[in-house]
Design a protein around this motif. Structure first.
Motif, PDB file in Angstrom:
ATOM      1  N   LYS A 196       0.855  -1.192   0.000  1.00  0.00           N
ATOM      2  CA  LYS A 196       0.000   0.000   0.000  1.00  0.00           C
ATOM      3  C   LYS A 196       0.884   1.232   0.000  1.00  0.00           C
ATOM      4  O   LYS A 196       2.112   1.146   0.152  1.00  0.00           O
ATOM      5  CB  LYS A 196      -0.950  -0.005   1.195  1.00  0.00           C
ATOM      6  N   HIS A 197       0.252   2.388  -0.146  1.00  0.00           N
ATOM      7  CA  HIS A 197       1.009   3.628  -0.335  1.00  0.00           C
ATOM      8  C   HIS A 197       0.422   4.726   0.553  1.00  0.00           C
ATOM      9  O   HIS A 197      -0.780   4.992   0.493  1.00  0.00           O
ATOM     10  CB  HIS A 197       0.949   4.073  -1.801  1.00  0.00           C
ATOM     11  N   ASP A 198       1.260   5.325   1.365  1.00  0.00           N
ATOM     12  CA  ASP A 198       0.842   6.456   2.203  1.00  0.00           C
ATOM     13  C   ASP A 198       1.130   7.758   1.460  1.00  0.00           C
ATOM     14  O   ASP A 198       2.294   8.063   1.156  1.00  0.00           O
ATOM     15  CB  ASP A 198       1.584   6.452   3.541  1.00  0.00           C
ATOM     16  N   VAL A 199       0.081   8.503   1.172  1.00  0.00           N
ATOM     17  CA  VAL A 199       0.203   9.751   0.420  1.00  0.00           C
ATOM     18  C   VAL A 199       0.131  10.921   1.397  1.00  0.00           C
ATOM     19  O   VAL A 199      -0.885  11.122   2.079  1.00  0.00           O
ATOM     20  CB  VAL A 199      -0.910   9.887  -0.630  1.00  0.00           C
ATOM     21  N   TYR A 200       1.217  11.695   1.484  1.00  0.00           N
ATOM     22  CA  TYR A 200       1.262  12.897   2.310  1.00  0.00           C
ATOM     23  C   TYR A 200       1.122  14.111   1.387  1.00  0.00           C
ATOM     24  O   TYR A 200       1.857  14.235   0.405  1.00  0.00           O
ATOM     25  CB  TYR A 200       2.588  12.984   3.071  1.00  0.00           C
ATOM     26  N   LEU A 201       0.204  15.006   1.713  1.00  0.00           N
ATOM     27  CA  LEU A 201      -0.068  16.161   0.851  1.00  0.00           C
ATOM     28  C   LEU A 201      -0.399  17.374   1.704  1.00  0.00           C
ATOM     29  O   LEU A 201      -1.247  17.309   2.598  1.00  0.00           O
ATOM     30  CB  LEU A 201      -1.237  15.861  -0.085  1.00  0.00           C
ATOM     31  N   SER A 202       0.290  18.491   1.425  1.00  0.00           N
ATOM     32  CA  SER A 202       0.049  19.703   2.207  1.00  0.00           C
ATOM     33  C   SER A 202       0.672  20.906   1.496  1.00  0.00           C
ATOM     34  O   SER A 202       1.573  20.751   0.658  1.00  0.00           O
ATOM     35  CB  SER A 202       0.644  19.571   3.609  1.00  0.00           C
ATOM     36  N   THR A 203       0.214  22.101   1.857  1.00  0.00           N
ATOM     37  CA  THR A 203       0.882  23.326   1.404  1.00  0.00           C
ATOM     38  C   THR A 203       2.080  23.645   2.287  1.00  0.00           C
ATOM     39  O   THR A 203       2.835  24.569   1.982  1.00  0.00           O
ATOM     40  CB  THR A 203      -0.099  24.519   1.432  1.00  0.00           C
ATOM     41  N   ASP A 204       2.256  22.896   3.347  1.00  0.00           N
ATOM     42  CA  ASP A 204       3.371  23.075   4.283  1.00  0.00           C
ATOM     43  C   ASP A 204       4.453  22.051   3.943  1.00  0.00           C
ATOM     44  O   ASP A 204       4.326  20.860   4.255  1.00  0.00           O
ATOM     45  CB  ASP A 204       2.874  22.884   5.716  1.00  0.00           C
ATOM     46  N   GLU A 205       5.520  22.497   3.286  1.00  0.00           N
ATOM     47  CA  GLU A 205       6.574  21.578   2.855  1.00  0.00           C
ATOM     48  C   GLU A 205       7.216  20.861   4.033  1.00  0.00           C
ATOM     49  O   GLU A 205       7.475  19.655   3.966  1.00  0.00           O
ATOM     50  CB  GLU A 205       7.632  22.348   2.060  1.00  0.00           C
ATOM     51  N   GLN A 206       7.470  21.593   5.105  1.00  0.00           N
ATOM     52  CA  GLN A 206       8.150  20.979   6.243  1.00  0.00           C
ATOM     53  C   GLN A 206       7.287  19.899   6.874  1.00  0.00           C
ATOM     54  O   GLN A 206       7.794  18.868   7.345  1.00  0.00           O
ATOM     55  CB  GLN A 206       8.511  22.042   7.282  1.00  0.00           C
ATOM     56  N   ALA A 207       5.977  20.112   6.880  1.00  0.00           N
ATOM     57  CA  ALA A 207       5.080  19.100   7.454  1.00  0.00           C
ATOM     58  C   ALA A 207       5.136  17.810   6.646  1.00  0.00           C
ATOM     59  O   ALA A 207       5.064  16.701   7.212  1.00  0.00           O
ATOM     60  CB  ALA A 207       3.651  19.634   7.499  1.00  0.00           C
ATOM     61  N   VAL A 208       5.282  17.941   5.332  1.00  0.00           N
ATOM     62  CA  VAL A 208       5.405  16.745   4.496  1.00  0.00           C
ATOM     63  C   VAL A 208       6.750  16.057   4.753  1.00  0.00           C
ATOM     64  O   VAL A 208       6.823  14.830   4.896  1.00  0.00           O
ATOM     65  CB  VAL A 208       5.262  17.116   3.004  1.00  0.00           C
ATOM     66  N   ILE A 209       7.811  16.847   4.857  1.00  0.00           N
ATOM     67  CA  ILE A 209       9.137  16.285   5.131  1.00  0.00           C
ATOM     68  C   ILE A 209       9.143  15.525   6.461  1.00  0.00           C
ATOM     69  O   ILE A 209       9.679  14.418   6.557  1.00  0.00           O
ATOM     70  CB  ILE A 209      10.195  17.409   5.168  1.00  0.00           C
ATOM     71  N   ASP A 210       8.510  16.121   7.476  1.00  0.00           N
ATOM     72  CA  ASP A 210       8.512  15.529   8.810  1.00  0.00           C
ATOM     73  C   ASP A 210       7.485  14.411   8.971  1.00  0.00           C
ATOM     74  O   ASP A 210       7.472  13.732  10.007  1.00  0.00           O
ATOM     75  CB  ASP A 210       8.238  16.603   9.862  1.00  0.00           C
TER      76      ASP A 210
END
Length: 280
Positions: free
Chosen positions: A19-33
């Motif tokens: 399966k695949h966990d998709v992280y999506l946000s306008t906050d780049e750092q939140a996606v990195i973390d």
């Protein structure tokens, strides 16, 4: 390039991924973390439920297989930007043949004595390269809408109205503002207005703007219409005022999160009416 707000994110699945966990946000750092909102999918694609106009989004895919010793493989960070606005009508799709004449979509006062509007040139000279639409004086693209009005005799107003074949939702993707551009002509009179689903908002800028032969931006807060705009079926542009008359041109009607900034050239043209101006 910018992408549509209903974009589908596609990716190549990892060989051992379950399966695949998709992280999506306008906050780049939140996606990195890994603190951004996450959605788990089993297909190698993901269509977000809701994106806004004019935003940059960051995303990554973490591949997951609970049966493996290493259960999660971290993905790279990617990004994309969404379109700045939706086009309502840029007048580029009209031509001189049925049913695509501009006056077949923007219904004017033809056959309606109380409506003094004529949309499009009524008798273009084909041999001289003329068309129903305006092709020389445009704001963007290659075509604009000519609008002739004469509020005399039985005509109490002049109005062109477009009915949308499919109702439009003007509340999605962070839409807040309707923007259109108009070009005046010397001697024009009357009160410019726009109607959405029959609710009218009058032009609140300088009254002489409709007499100035240059393009003027008009941004309208959609809340001022006082309507639920999830089901927009009609858009009308018109002129009120007994005895009013003249010629206007309209172009580039769009929906935005906020009023877009004008270019330096547009600001320069606006300054021409001032007592003292400095070229940008």
């Amino acid at each position: 390039p910018d992408v549509a707000v209903d974009v589908t994110l596609g990716f190549r699945a990892g060989r051992e991924a379950d399966k695949h966990d998709v992280y999506l946000s306008t906050d780049e750092q939140a996606v990195i973390d890994g603190n951004a909102p996450v959605t788990t999918v089993t297909d190698a694609s993901y269509r977000p439920l809701s994106l806004d106009l004019g935003m940059t989004y960051y995303w990554k895919i973490n591949e997951v297989n609970e049966a493996e010793t290493t259960t999660t493989w971290q993905g790279d960070i990617w990004n994309f930007a969404t379109h700045e606005y939706f086009i309502v009508d840029d007048f580029e799709d009209y031509n001189d043949w049925p049913p695509d004449e501009i006056w077949s979509t923007w219904i004017d006062g033809y056959g309606v004595p109380t409506n003094g509007a004529t949309v499009g040139y009524p008798a273009p000279d084909w041999d001289q390269g003329e068309h129903y639409v305006e092709t020389a004086n445009v704001h963007g693209g290659e075509q604009a809408m000519p609008f002739f009005y004469d509020n005399t005799g039985a005509a109490a107003y002049s109005e062109g109205e477009r009915t949308f074949a499919v109702p439009q939702d003007w509340t999605k993707a962070g839409i807040q503002t309707l923007v259109l551009y108009f070009h005046g002509s010397p001697g024009n009179t009357g009160q410019l207005y726009v109607k959405v689903n029959g609710s009218k908002v009058v032009y609140d800028g300088d009254a002489v703007d409709i007499t100035r032969p240059r393009w003027k931006q008009w941004g309208i807060d959609l809340a001022s219409f006082g309507l639920n705009l999830q089901n927009v079926t009609t858009l009308a542009i018109g002129i009120d005022g007994s005895g009013a008359g003249g010629t206007l041109y309209f172009d580039d009607i769009g929906l935005y999160p906020s009023v877009p900034e004008q270019t330096a050239l547009e600001i320069w043209f606006e300054a021409e009416a001032a007592d003292s101006i400095t070229e940008p």
